[in-house]
Motif scaffolding. Structure first.
Motif, PDB file in Angstrom:
ATOM      1  N   GLU A  92      21.525  -6.985  10.578  1.00 20.68           N
ATOM      2  CA  GLU A  92      22.190  -6.057  10.707  1.00 20.68           C
ATOM      3  C   GLU A  92      21.316  -4.922   9.433  1.00 20.68           C
ATOM      4  O   GLU A  92      21.154  -5.596   8.506  1.00 20.68           O
ATOM      5  N   PHE A  93      20.840  -3.913   9.967  1.00 19.04           N
ATOM      6  CA  PHE A  93      20.112  -2.936   9.115  1.00 19.04           C
ATOM      7  C   PHE A  93      21.203  -2.375   7.701  1.00 19.04           C
ATOM      8  O   PHE A  93      22.357  -2.052   8.102  1.00 19.04           O
ATOM      9  N   VAL A  94      20.653  -2.624   6.310  1.00 20.81           N
ATOM     10  CA  VAL A  94      21.386  -2.245   5.615  1.00 20.81           C
ATOM     11  C   VAL A  94      20.790  -0.706   4.756  1.00 20.81           C
ATOM     12  O   VAL A  94      21.194   0.049   4.631  1.00 20.81           O
ATOM     13  N   ALA A  95      19.289  -0.861   4.543  1.00 24.37           N
ATOM     14  CA  ALA A  95      18.669   0.214   3.754  1.00 24.37           C
ATOM     15  C   ALA A  95      17.292   0.147   4.112  1.00 24.37           C
ATOM     16  O   ALA A  95      16.565  -0.887   4.369  1.00 24.37           O
ATOM     17  N   TYR A  96      16.940   1.387   4.262  1.00 17.59           N
ATOM     18  CA  TYR A  96      15.306   1.559   4.447  1.00 17.59           C
ATOM     19  C   TYR A  96      14.636   2.254   3.077  1.00 17.59           C
ATOM     20  O   TYR A  96      15.268   3.023   2.573  1.00 17.59           O
ATOM     21  N   VAL A  97      13.589   1.764   2.720  1.00 17.27           N
ATOM     22  CA  VAL A  97      13.008   2.223   1.477  1.00 17.27           C
ATOM     23  C   VAL A  97      11.564   2.469   1.484  1.00 17.27           C
ATOM     24  O   VAL A  97      10.784   1.468   1.383  1.00 17.27           O
ATOM     25  N   PRO A  98      10.959   3.631   1.655  1.00 22.08           N
ATOM     26  CA  PRO A  98       9.482   4.035   1.792  1.00 22.08           C
ATOM     27  C   PRO A  98       9.044   3.832   0.308  1.00 22.08           C
ATOM     28  O   PRO A  98       9.566   4.343  -0.619  1.00 22.08           O
ATOM     29  N   ARG A 116       7.156  -3.775   6.482  1.00 20.95           N
ATOM     30  CA  ARG A 116       6.451  -2.901   7.482  1.00 20.95           C
ATOM     31  C   ARG A 116       5.127  -2.597   6.837  1.00 20.95           C
ATOM     32  O   ARG A 116       5.409  -1.732   5.776  1.00 20.95           O
ATOM     33  N   VAL A 117       3.993  -2.791   7.394  1.00 21.34           N
ATOM     34  CA  VAL A 117       2.760  -2.406   6.555  1.00 21.34           C
ATOM     35  C   VAL A 117       2.471  -0.886   6.771  1.00 21.34           C
ATOM     36  O   VAL A 117       1.866  -0.429   6.318  1.00 21.34           O
ATOM     37  N   ARG A 118       3.006  -0.123   7.777  1.00 20.18           N
ATOM     38  CA  ARG A 118       2.654   1.111   8.308  1.00 20.18           C
ATOM     39  C   ARG A 118       3.975   1.664   8.323  1.00 20.18           C
ATOM     40  O   ARG A 118       5.048   1.450   8.877  1.00 20.18           O
ATOM     41  N   ARG A 119       3.891   3.131   8.259  1.00 17.68           N
ATOM     42  CA  ARG A 119       5.183   3.915   8.640  1.00 17.68           C
ATOM     43  C   ARG A 119       5.687   3.863  10.077  1.00 17.68           C
ATOM     44  O   ARG A 119       4.864   3.410  10.777  1.00 17.68           O
ATOM     45  N   THR A 127       0.871  -1.245  -0.088  1.00 16.49           N
ATOM     46  CA  THR A 127      -0.214  -0.108   0.058  1.00 16.49           C
ATOM     47  C   THR A 127       0.776   1.211   0.066  1.00 16.49           C
ATOM     48  O   THR A 127       2.079   1.244   0.222  1.00 16.49           O
ATOM     49  N   SER A 128       0.350   2.321   0.100  1.00 18.02           N
ATOM     50  CA  SER A 128       1.032   3.622  -0.046  1.00 18.02           C
ATOM     51  C   SER A 128       1.825   3.943   1.257  1.00 18.02           C
ATOM     52  O   SER A 128       2.863   4.577   1.206  1.00 18.02           O
ATOM     53  N   SER A 129       1.502   3.182   2.326  1.00 19.64           N
ATOM     54  CA  SER A 129       2.116   3.272   3.640  1.00 19.64           C
ATOM     55  C   SER A 129       3.299   2.372   3.888  1.00 19.64           C
ATOM     56  O   SER A 129       3.874   2.220   4.871  1.00 19.64           O
ATOM     57  N   THR A 130       3.388   1.145   2.830  1.00 19.23           N
ATOM     58  CA  THR A 130       4.319   0.304   3.044  1.00 19.23           C
ATOM     59  C   THR A 130       5.723   0.680   3.103  1.00 19.23           C
ATOM     60  O   THR A 130       6.330   1.579   2.311  1.00 19.23           O
ATOM     61  N   ILE A 131       6.403  -0.029   4.084  1.00 20.23           N
ATOM     62  CA  ILE A 131       8.078   0.506   3.768  1.00 20.23           C
ATOM     63  C   ILE A 131       8.705  -1.020   3.777  1.00 20.23           C
ATOM     64  O   ILE A 131       8.318  -1.938   4.277  1.00 20.23           O
ATOM     65  N   MET A 132       9.731  -0.712   3.038  1.00 17.90           N
ATOM     66  CA  MET A 132      10.582  -1.870   2.971  1.00 17.90           C
ATOM     67  C   MET A 132      12.031  -1.797   3.309  1.00 17.90           C
ATOM     68  O   MET A 132      12.383  -0.546   3.260  1.00 17.90           O
TER      69      MET A 132
END
Length: 125
Positions: free
Chosen positions: A44-50, A97-100, A27-32
């Motif tokens: 370990e975190f690598v990248a955040y992509v809204p 993640r389904v929401r911001r 959806t529009s609020s999905t975050i990958m």
């Protein structure tokens, strides 16, 4: 939601690989995000992509070498990894993640609802 990853493999130091992660829905609020894990260590975190608006964020260890692109028509996120180093060797996971969420929480694996199966990246000569 299902996440299917592809694109891992063996590459020499200085080489490049592109990982892909296709989501069955968004959806529009999905975050990958992308994480990586080596034996005996936490993810370990690598990248955040809204998906819709907002900035992308990268860990300091990959900043300037890794980039992310999105294919909206295919619900797919690509992680382009350049100038790979042996320390980049890990199993790479995409997460959704389904929401911001507030930026202070984006690096925590427990905040993501769905995970891909993981793909091995090995950087070695």
């Amino acid at each position: 939601v299902q996440l299917v990853e592809s694109g891992g493999g063996l590459v020499q130091p200085g080489g490049s690989l592109r990982l892909s992660c296709e989501a069955s829905e968004r959806t529009s609020s999905t975050i990958m995000a992308w994480f990586r894990q080596t034996p005996g260590k936490e993810r370990e975190f690598v990248a955040y992509v809204p998906w819709s608006g907002g900035n992308q964020y990268f860990s300091d260890s990959v900043k300037g070498r890794f980039t992310v692109s999105k294919d909206y028509a295919k619900n797919t996120v690509h992680l382009q990894m350049n100038n790979l180093k042996p320390e980049d060797t890990a199993v790479y996971y995409c997460a959704l993640r389904v929401r911001r969420i507030v930026l202070s929480e984006i690096r925590k694996a427990e905040n993501y609802h769905y995970w891909g199966q993981g793909t091995q990246v090995t950087v070695s000569s």
